[in-house]
Design an enzyme around this catalytic site. Structure first.
Site, PDB file in Angstrom:
ATOM      1  N   ASP A  62      22.821   3.588  36.564  1.00 18.42           N
ATOM      2  CA  ASP A  62      23.024   4.154  37.301  1.00 18.42           C
ATOM      3  C   ASP A  62      21.608   4.027  38.160  1.00 18.42           C
ATOM      4  OD1 ASP A  62      25.353   4.812  37.315  1.00 18.42           O
ATOM      5  OD2 ASP A  62      25.049   6.802  36.662  1.00 18.42           O
ATOM      6  N   ASP A  68      17.084  12.879  42.040  1.00 19.10           N
ATOM      7  CA  ASP A  68      18.044  12.810  40.578  1.00 19.10           C
ATOM      8  C   ASP A  68      16.317  13.323  39.678  1.00 19.10           C
ATOM      9  OD1 ASP A  68      20.863  11.847  41.445  1.00 19.10           O
ATOM     10  OD2 ASP A  68      20.009  10.296  41.156  1.00 19.10           O
ATOM     11  N   GLU A  90      23.824  13.927  33.143  1.00 21.95           N
ATOM     12  CA  GLU A  90      23.730  12.322  33.706  1.00 21.95           C
ATOM     13  C   GLU A  90      23.457  12.054  33.423  1.00 21.95           C
ATOM     14  OE1 GLU A  90      24.821  11.943  38.014  1.00 21.95           O
ATOM     15  OE2 GLU A  90      25.749  10.210  37.296  1.00 21.95           O
ATOM     16  N   GLU A  91      21.770  12.353  33.778  1.00 24.61           N
ATOM     17  CA  GLU A  91      20.475  11.201  33.626  1.00 24.61           C
ATOM     18  C   GLU A  91      19.636  10.784  32.064  1.00 24.61           C
ATOM     19  OE1 GLU A  91      19.842  10.187  36.301  1.00 24.61           O
ATOM     20  OE2 GLU A  91      21.033  11.032  37.586  1.00 24.61           O
ATOM     21  N   LEU A 111      22.072  16.088  40.781  1.00 23.17           N
ATOM     22  CA  LEU A 111      21.687  15.056  41.513  1.00 23.17           C
ATOM     23  C   LEU A 111      23.103  14.833  42.708  1.00 23.17           C
ATOM     24  CD1 LEU A 111      20.902  14.449  44.525  1.00 23.17           C
ATOM     25  CD2 LEU A 111      20.443  16.597  44.109  1.00 23.17           C
ATOM     26  N   ASP A 112      24.544  15.162  42.515  1.00 22.29           N
ATOM     27  CA  ASP A 112      25.800  14.592  43.075  1.00 22.29           C
ATOM     28  C   ASP A 112      25.731  13.927  44.405  1.00 22.29           C
ATOM     29  OD1 ASP A 112      28.193  13.441  42.243  1.00 22.29           O
ATOM     30  OD2 ASP A 112      28.912  14.134  44.019  1.00 22.29           O
TER      31      ASP A 112
HETATM   32  P1  FBP Z   1      26.746   9.505  41.719  1.00 25.64           P
HETATM   33  O1  FBP Z   1      26.976  10.233  40.761  1.00 25.64           O
HETATM   34  O2  FBP Z   1      26.243   8.432  40.982  1.00 25.64           O
HETATM   35  O3  FBP Z   1      26.462  10.123  42.879  1.00 25.64           O
HETATM   36  O4  FBP Z   1      27.564   9.124  42.373  1.00 25.64           O
HETATM   37  C1  FBP Z   1      28.772   9.676  43.045  1.00 25.64           C
HETATM   38  C2  FBP Z   1      29.401   9.814  44.269  1.00 25.64           C
HETATM   39  O5  FBP Z   1      28.423   9.979  44.564  1.00 25.64           O
HETATM   40  C3  FBP Z   1      30.442  11.356  44.284  1.00 25.64           C
HETATM   41  O6  FBP Z   1      29.815  11.590  45.179  1.00 25.64           O
HETATM   42  C4  FBP Z   1      30.884  10.670  45.788  1.00 25.64           C
HETATM   43  O7  FBP Z   1      32.577  10.705  45.810  1.00 25.64           O
HETATM   44  C5  FBP Z   1      31.256   8.580  45.317  1.00 25.64           C
HETATM   45  O8  FBP Z   1      30.045   8.807  44.068  1.00 25.64           O
HETATM   46  C6  FBP Z   1      30.869   7.689  46.497  1.00 25.64           C
HETATM   47  O9  FBP Z   1      31.143   6.359  45.698  1.00 25.64           O
HETATM   48  P2  FBP Z   1      31.699   4.957  46.687  1.00 25.64           P
HETATM   49  O10 FBP Z   1      30.114   4.843  47.398  1.00 25.64           O
HETATM   50  O11 FBP Z   1      31.978   4.058  45.825  1.00 25.64           O
HETATM   51  O12 FBP Z   1      32.297   5.802  47.754  1.00 25.64           O
END
Ligand code: FBP
Length: 327
Positions: A62, A68, A90-91, A111-112
């Protein structure tokens, strides 16, 4: 007006003398403290050197953004001195085994939604607290139903911490003046039936038939089998979608699809779907892959992905029926 309970007061009231609950209390308090620091960074953005620029990739491939990396460090520093057996982030490629004899283990997505950082859209932190089994390295090969606590923080117009200790879901809002979280929503209940759906519709051509059929039904509105007009939202930020569902209901889907690498969707089981499913179920909602309850899934690997469908219980059940047929 009566004074709002602080998170710390709430935790003190719940914990009692049990060492397991004491360990959970300390971990949640430390995560909340870390969230205040991360909230400061997200609010200051470029002024704090946060650009949203990629810094490289984590070991799972990722893209890693500057926030992050900083959020991960802040949380690890906050948890490092506590009675915690294992940390999983996650990291980090592998588990970080700190103190195998300690009663709890913590998994987190520091950091989501990091693709939202430089667009000033809500991002968040997600965490899951598990009891440590006799073999500490198996802490995150337990089903989601084993969780002792789970929560997430939304760094949005308000910074909110959503928490379940297994007896309902509470929302705490950060008081920026006093730098503490205060209780602003207690025993949240997700409306059972809702007319708002969230999915990234740009992937429609890749979806499997049950997902297409369900979304088509939503789009048909009152003229279709649901008999109801639906509204749509897609923030691209799991924490923000989950918060919306908690306060006004709806359904969120990140299904598996036909793209390479998306067979099981995008979201991670251990530190995204498991904690979200625990929270959503504790608020009366449902969380499923379409074929299986998320909390029943035993992770096969730390970073495994899982299709996630969550929200208002009747909407989730309708989608499950479309996958498997009514019982
Ligand atoms: P990360 O864990 O890489 O941040 O991705 C998760 C996420 O950002 C979710 O928060 C979100 O629901 C989804 O990915 C969005 O994905 P897409 O860009 O495919 O719509």
């Amino acid at each position: 007006m009566s004074r709002e309970l602080t998170l710390q007061e709430r935790l003190d009231g719940e914990a009692g003398p049990d060492p397991l609950r004491q360990a959970v209390k300390k971990a949640v308090a430390a995560l909340a403290q870390a969230a205040i620091d991360i909230s400061d960074l997200t609010c200051r953005g470029a002024l704090a050197g946060i650009t949203g620029e990629a810094q490289g990739r984590n070991t799972d491939g990722d893209v890693q953004k500057d926030l992050d990396v900083r959020a991960d460090q802040i949380i690890r520093d906050a948890l490092g001195a506590l009675p915690i057996a294992v940390l999983a982030s996650e990291e980090m490629a592998e588990l970080d085994i700190l103190n195998p004899g300690a009663p709890i283990s913590v998994a987190f997505d520091p950091l989501d939604g990091s693709s939202n950082i430089n667009t000033n859209i809500s991002v968040g932190t997600i965490f899951s607290i598990m009891p440590t089994p006799p073999d500490a390295s198996a802490a995150f090969t337990q089903p989601g139903s084993a969780q002792l606590a789970a929560g997430f923080v939304v760094y949005g117009p308000q910074t909110s911490l959503i928490l379940t200790l297994g007896q309902g879901v509470d929302i705490f809002t950060l008081d920026r003046v006093e730098r503490v979280f205060k209780l602003t929503g207690s025993m949240m209940q997700i409306p059972a039936d809702a007319t708002e759906f969230a999915i990234n519709t740009s992937n429609r051509r890749h979806w499997d038939l049950p997902v297409r059929a369900y979304i088509d039904e939503c789009l048909m509105g009152a003229d279709g089998p649901s008999g109801k007009n639906f509204n749509m939202r897609w923030i691209g930020s799991l924490v923000a979608e989950a918060f919306r569902i908690l306060v006004r209901g709806g359904i969120f889907l990140y299904p598996g699809d036909a793209r390479d690498g998306y067979e099981d969707g995008r979201l991670r089981l251990v530190y995204e779907a498991h904690p979200m499913a625990f929270i959503i179920e504790q608020a009366g909602g449902g969380a499923s892959t379409g074929r299986k309850r998320i909390l029943d899934i035993v992770p096969g690997s730390l970073h495994q992905r899982v299709p996630l469908i969550m929200g208002s219980i009747k909407n989730v059940r309708r989608l499950e029926d479309m996958h498997t047929g009514p019982n």
